[in-house]
Design an enzyme around this catalytic site. Structure first.
Site, PDB file in Angstrom:
ATOM      1  N   ARG A  46       0.923  -1.051  -0.112  1.00 52.47           N
ATOM      2  CA  ARG A  46       0.004   0.063   0.179  1.00 52.47           C
ATOM      3  C   ARG A  46       0.690   1.121   0.010  1.00 52.47           C
ATOM      4  O   ARG A  46       2.000   1.208   0.728  1.00 52.47           O
ATOM      5  CB  ARG A  46      -1.064  -0.189   1.199  1.00 52.47           C
ATOM      6  CG  ARG A  46      -1.607   1.062   1.493  1.00 52.47           C
ATOM      7  CD  ARG A  46      -2.944   1.248   0.962  1.00 52.47           C
ATOM      8  NE  ARG A  46      -3.956   2.027   1.485  1.00 52.47           N
ATOM      9  CZ  ARG A  46      -3.845   3.235   1.478  1.00 52.47           C
ATOM     10  NH1 ARG A  46      -2.692   4.054   1.062  1.00 52.47           N
ATOM     11  NH2 ARG A  46      -4.937   4.091   1.543  1.00 52.47           N
ATOM     12  N   GLU A  54     -11.987   5.270  -3.786  1.00 50.82           N
ATOM     13  CA  GLU A  54     -12.308   4.042  -4.164  1.00 50.82           C
ATOM     14  C   GLU A  54     -12.529   3.678  -5.526  1.00 50.82           C
ATOM     15  O   GLU A  54     -13.075   4.688  -6.056  1.00 50.82           O
ATOM     16  CB  GLU A  54     -13.265   3.628  -2.869  1.00 50.82           C
ATOM     17  CG  GLU A  54     -12.810   3.725  -1.705  1.00 50.82           C
ATOM     18  CD  GLU A  54     -11.782   2.633  -1.020  1.00 50.82           C
ATOM     19  OE1 GLU A  54     -11.556   1.623  -1.940  1.00 50.82           O
ATOM     20  OE2 GLU A  54     -10.793   2.901  -0.240  1.00 50.82           O
ATOM     21  N   ARG A  88      -0.537  -4.968   5.226  1.00 47.81           N
ATOM     22  CA  ARG A  88       0.387  -4.805   3.860  1.00 47.81           C
ATOM     23  C   ARG A  88       1.344  -3.715   4.266  1.00 47.81           C
ATOM     24  O   ARG A  88       1.172  -2.753   5.056  1.00 47.81           O
ATOM     25  CB  ARG A  88      -0.457  -4.062   2.986  1.00 47.81           C
ATOM     26  CG  ARG A  88      -1.701  -5.255   2.390  1.00 47.81           C
ATOM     27  CD  ARG A  88      -2.610  -4.475   1.419  1.00 47.81           C
ATOM     28  NE  ARG A  88      -3.214  -3.218   2.079  1.00 47.81           N
ATOM     29  CZ  ARG A  88      -4.503  -2.629   1.612  1.00 47.81           C
ATOM     30  NH1 ARG A  88      -4.944  -2.915   0.290  1.00 47.81           N
ATOM     31  NH2 ARG A  88      -4.942  -1.473   2.188  1.00 47.81           N
TER      32      ARG A  88
END
Length: 156
Positions: A46, A54, A88
């Site tokens: 990320r 989004e 992540r």
């Protein structure tokens, strides 16, 4: 040979705190998440200090396309600085010599993630320039930040 391929397809943990990896970007999930593969592992990462719209949001598809064109099938170097809530690695990533975190903000296709970005981050100035130039999501006079959009969706 099969064992090497399987090992490369395994999602590997990336040590936090300045660990650096290099490889090729093989997948771009959205405007701030991608997959980096090298000879030993696969890393889903990320981008740190930014938050992209989004997929379902206005400019979400544009943001992903931008990161795709910056990084897909390009050599990349990622420096990890912690992990997000999903485990992540949070990274600053350079794809073919371009700082992708900064470029997404410069193009107006990601916000500085004010909740996590350092107060003295140069990304704030980059975002201000994108706003002033009305690039990307800043064409809209009042774009909805993804963290607000996600909270609204959870509440519905």
């Amino acid at each position: 040979m099969i064992i090497v391929v399987l090992a490369a397809l395994t999602i590997a943990p990336l040590a936090a705190g300045g660990a650096e990896i290099s490889g090729i970007v093989t997948e771009v999930q959205d405007g701030d998440t991608l997959t980096l593969v090298n000879w030993s592992a696969t890393y889903k990462v990320r981008l740190a200090d930014i938050d992209a719209p989004e997929w379902e949001q206005l400019r979400g598809k544009d943001s992903r396309a931008s990161l795709f064109h910056l990084c897909f099938l390009r050599r990349a170097i990622a420096e990890a600085n912690g992990e997000d809530q999903y485990g992540r690695p949070l990274v600053r990533i350079t794809c073919a010599g371009v700082d992708a975190n900064t470029e997404q903000v410069r193009r107006g296709l990601a916000w500085v993630f004010v909740r996590y970005a350092p107060k003295n981050s140069p990304l704030y100035g980059v975002e201000a320039e994108a706003r002033a130039a009305r690039r990307g999501l800043w064409e809209d006079p009042d774009p909805e930040p993804p963290w607000v959009w996600r909270a609204r969706k959870r509440a519905q």
